[in-house]
Design an enzyme around this catalytic site. Structure first.
Site, PDB file in Angstrom:
ATOM      1  N   SER A  31       0.888  -1.150  -0.067  1.00 18.13           N
ATOM      2  CA  SER A  31       0.009   0.127   0.025  1.00 18.13           C
ATOM      3  C   SER A  31       0.843   1.417  -0.039  1.00 18.13           C
ATOM      4  O   SER A  31       0.493   2.268  -0.715  1.00 18.13           O
ATOM      5  CB  SER A  31      -0.811  -0.046   1.147  1.00 18.13           C
ATOM      6  OG  SER A  31      -0.347   0.103   2.324  1.00 18.13           O
ATOM      7  N   ARG A 105      13.302  -7.595   4.742  1.00 21.76           N
ATOM      8  CA  ARG A 105      14.575  -8.031   4.840  1.00 21.76           C
ATOM      9  C   ARG A 105      15.632  -7.094   5.556  1.00 21.76           C
ATOM     10  O   ARG A 105      15.634  -6.008   4.785  1.00 21.76           O
ATOM     11  CB  ARG A 105      15.060  -8.688   3.442  1.00 21.76           C
ATOM     12  CG  ARG A 105      14.190  -9.518   2.845  1.00 21.76           C
ATOM     13  CD  ARG A 105      14.170 -11.023   3.388  1.00 21.76           C
ATOM     14  NE  ARG A 105      15.573 -11.562   3.682  1.00 21.76           N
ATOM     15  CZ  ARG A 105      15.774 -12.592   4.318  1.00 21.76           C
ATOM     16  NH1 ARG A 105      14.571 -13.041   5.314  1.00 21.76           N
ATOM     17  NH2 ARG A 105      16.857 -13.030   4.634  1.00 21.76           N
ATOM     18  N   LEU A 107      19.011  -5.423   5.292  1.00 18.92           N
ATOM     19  CA  LEU A 107      20.211  -5.126   4.245  1.00 18.92           C
ATOM     20  C   LEU A 107      21.554  -4.778   4.976  1.00 18.92           C
ATOM     21  O   LEU A 107      21.463  -4.428   6.010  1.00 18.92           O
ATOM     22  CB  LEU A 107      19.717  -3.857   3.462  1.00 18.92           C
ATOM     23  CG  LEU A 107      18.494  -4.046   2.800  1.00 18.92           C
ATOM     24  CD1 LEU A 107      18.025  -2.735   1.965  1.00 18.92           C
ATOM     25  CD2 LEU A 107      18.695  -5.034   1.435  1.00 18.92           C
ATOM     26  N   ASN A 121      13.458   4.271   4.314  1.00 20.11           N
ATOM     27  CA  ASN A 121      12.494   3.074   4.785  1.00 20.11           C
ATOM     28  C   ASN A 121      11.403   3.968   5.609  1.00 20.11           C
ATOM     29  O   ASN A 121      11.653   4.942   6.108  1.00 20.11           O
ATOM     30  CB  ASN A 121      13.146   2.114   5.729  1.00 20.11           C
ATOM     31  CG  ASN A 121      12.373   1.130   6.262  1.00 20.11           C
ATOM     32  OD1 ASN A 121      11.422   0.540   5.237  1.00 20.11           O
ATOM     33  ND2 ASN A 121      12.349   0.650   7.660  1.00 20.11           N
ATOM     34  N   HIS A 123       8.743   3.208   8.616  1.00 25.62           N
ATOM     35  CA  HIS A 123       8.467   2.411   9.642  1.00 25.62           C
ATOM     36  C   HIS A 123       7.473   2.854  10.757  1.00 25.62           C
ATOM     37  O   HIS A 123       7.367   4.061  10.917  1.00 25.62           O
ATOM     38  CB  HIS A 123       9.904   2.024  10.450  1.00 25.62           C
ATOM     39  CG  HIS A 123       9.753   1.264  11.856  1.00 25.62           C
ATOM     40  ND1 HIS A 123       9.718  -0.226  11.552  1.00 25.62           N
ATOM     41  CD2 HIS A 123       9.543   1.337  13.030  1.00 25.62           C
ATOM     42  CE1 HIS A 123       9.582  -0.798  12.699  1.00 25.62           C
ATOM     43  NE2 HIS A 123       9.310   0.116  13.726  1.00 25.62           N
ATOM     44  N   LEU A 158      19.178  -2.381  12.226  1.00 27.47           N
ATOM     45  CA  LEU A 158      17.704  -2.320  12.078  1.00 27.47           C
ATOM     46  C   LEU A 158      17.032  -0.956  12.475  1.00 27.47           C
ATOM     47  O   LEU A 158      17.241  -0.564  13.935  1.00 27.47           O
ATOM     48  CB  LEU A 158      17.147  -3.554  12.852  1.00 27.47           C
ATOM     49  CG  LEU A 158      15.579  -4.068  12.671  1.00 27.47           C
ATOM     50  CD1 LEU A 158      15.178  -4.151  11.432  1.00 27.47           C
ATOM     51  CD2 LEU A 158      15.228  -4.978  13.853  1.00 27.47           C
ATOM     52  N   ASP A 159      16.274  -0.616  11.536  1.00 28.99           N
ATOM     53  CA  ASP A 159      15.767   0.736  11.969  1.00 28.99           C
ATOM     54  C   ASP A 159      16.385   1.724  12.604  1.00 28.99           C
ATOM     55  O   ASP A 159      15.670   2.479  13.595  1.00 28.99           O
ATOM     56  CB  ASP A 159      14.309   0.293  12.512  1.00 28.99           C
ATOM     57  CG  ASP A 159      13.378  -0.689  11.683  1.00 28.99           C
ATOM     58  OD1 ASP A 159      13.475  -0.364  10.572  1.00 28.99           O
ATOM     59  OD2 ASP A 159      12.636  -1.201  12.477  1.00 28.99           O
TER      60      ASP A 159
HETATM   61  C1  GAR Z   1       3.909  -0.742   6.614  1.00 29.97           C
HETATM   62  O1  GAR Z   1       3.022  -0.520   7.804  1.00 29.97           O
HETATM   63  C2  GAR Z   1       5.287  -0.231   6.927  1.00 29.97           C
HETATM   64  O2  GAR Z   1       5.538   0.769   7.800  1.00 29.97           O
HETATM   65  C3  GAR Z   1       5.742  -1.571   7.538  1.00 29.97           C
HETATM   66  O3  GAR Z   1       5.116  -2.593   6.880  1.00 29.97           O
HETATM   67  C4  GAR Z   1       3.885  -2.281   6.476  1.00 29.97           C
HETATM   68  C5  GAR Z   1       4.187  -2.547   4.972  1.00 29.97           C
HETATM   69  O4  GAR Z   1       2.629  -2.171   4.372  1.00 29.97           O
HETATM   70  N1  GAR Z   1       7.165  -1.772   7.451  1.00 29.97           N
HETATM   71  C6  GAR Z   1       8.055  -2.055   8.563  1.00 29.97           C
HETATM   72  O5  GAR Z   1       7.416  -2.580   9.608  1.00 29.97           O
HETATM   73  C7  GAR Z   1       9.251  -2.137   8.341  1.00 29.97           C
HETATM   74  N2  GAR Z   1      10.282  -2.371   9.754  1.00 29.97           N
HETATM   75  P1  GAR Z   1       2.401  -2.178   2.712  1.00 29.97           P
HETATM   76  O6  GAR Z   1       3.094  -3.381   2.291  1.00 29.97           O
HETATM   77  O7  GAR Z   1       0.913  -2.077   2.740  1.00 29.97           O
HETATM   78  O8  GAR Z   1       3.309  -0.736   2.475  1.00 29.97           O
END
Ligand code: GAR
Length: 217
Positions: A31, A105, A107, A121, A123, A158-159
């Protein structure tokens, strides 16, 4: 492990630096990828890469006529080998800025050095709180009153890379991880394209861990 807080770490970004084209890396729903596509950034998205063939988000790319590539981490013996395959695919397409959008994943240094301060990214927490998976559930369990979303540069930790932008979301007493995640996601869909647009069109520098835009948002 690289220490991004080292004094003197400074990277300048501006419209003079070429960040086109973009690549978006996904693992699932996509999304945030759709939000980036719908934002019609002046810089094109040249390729969407997924580490999973069944990622639903690939359909958003196909519908928009964007090249898709499935590169499974399972086909590579080590993180380093997978990093190299990603870097090669991105370099072959001349990619300037890599946007992770639910790419689940880690990196490593090989990737992060190749696209240093050129990988971002999103988060679903106010980092440095609640890194890793299920950030929204971590927030509910911890009982915080304010959650949110963060866009940050990607480093091998990570993050933990320099924070570019954040937006807060109030946590309600009756929130579940799902209801909170839905409200954070709506914020992500605005914050991510806004932030990428600023990186592409404005001047900014990174001083240690601090990302500073030449003009306020
Ligand atoms: C989102 O909420 C994004 O912030 C999170 O995964 C979801 C992906 O949704 N990412 C993480 O948690 C990264 N550590 P999407 O595939 O609908 O964009």
């Amino acid at each position: 492990m690289r220490d991004e807080s080292t004094p003197g770490t400074e990277v300048a970004g501006s419209v003079e630096k070429r960040y086109d084209p973009l690549a978006v890396l996904i693992s699932g729903r996509g999304s945030n990828l759709k939000a980036l596509i719908d934002a019609r950034l002046t810089t094109p998205i040249s390729v969407v890469i997924s580490n999973r063939a069944d990622a639903a988000g690939l359909e958003h790319a196909r519908a928009a006529g964007i090249e898709t590539l499935v590169l499974s981490h399972r086909d590579h013996a080590s993180r380093d080998a997978y990093d190299r395959v990603l870097v090669d695919a991105l370099r072959a397409r001349g990619v300037g800025l890599v946007c992770l959008a639910g790419f689940m994943r880690l990196l490593g240094p090989t990737f992060c050095d190749a696209f240093r301060m050129a990988t971002v990214n999103i988060h679903p927490s106010l980092l440095p709180a609640f890194p890793g998976v299920d950030a929204q559930a971590q927030a509910v369990v911890h009982g915080v009153k304010v959650a949110g979303a963060t866009v940050h540069f990607v480093t091998p930790d990570l993050d933990a890379g320099p924070i570019i932008s954040q937006r807060a979301v109030a946590v309600e007493d009756d929130d579940t991880p799902e209801t909170l995640a839905a409200r954070i996601l709506a914020v992500e869909h605005a914050l991510y394209p806004d932030t990428v647009r600023r990186l592409l069109t404005e001047s900014w520098t990174v001083h240690g861990r601090r990302v500073v835009f030449a003009r306020p948002a």
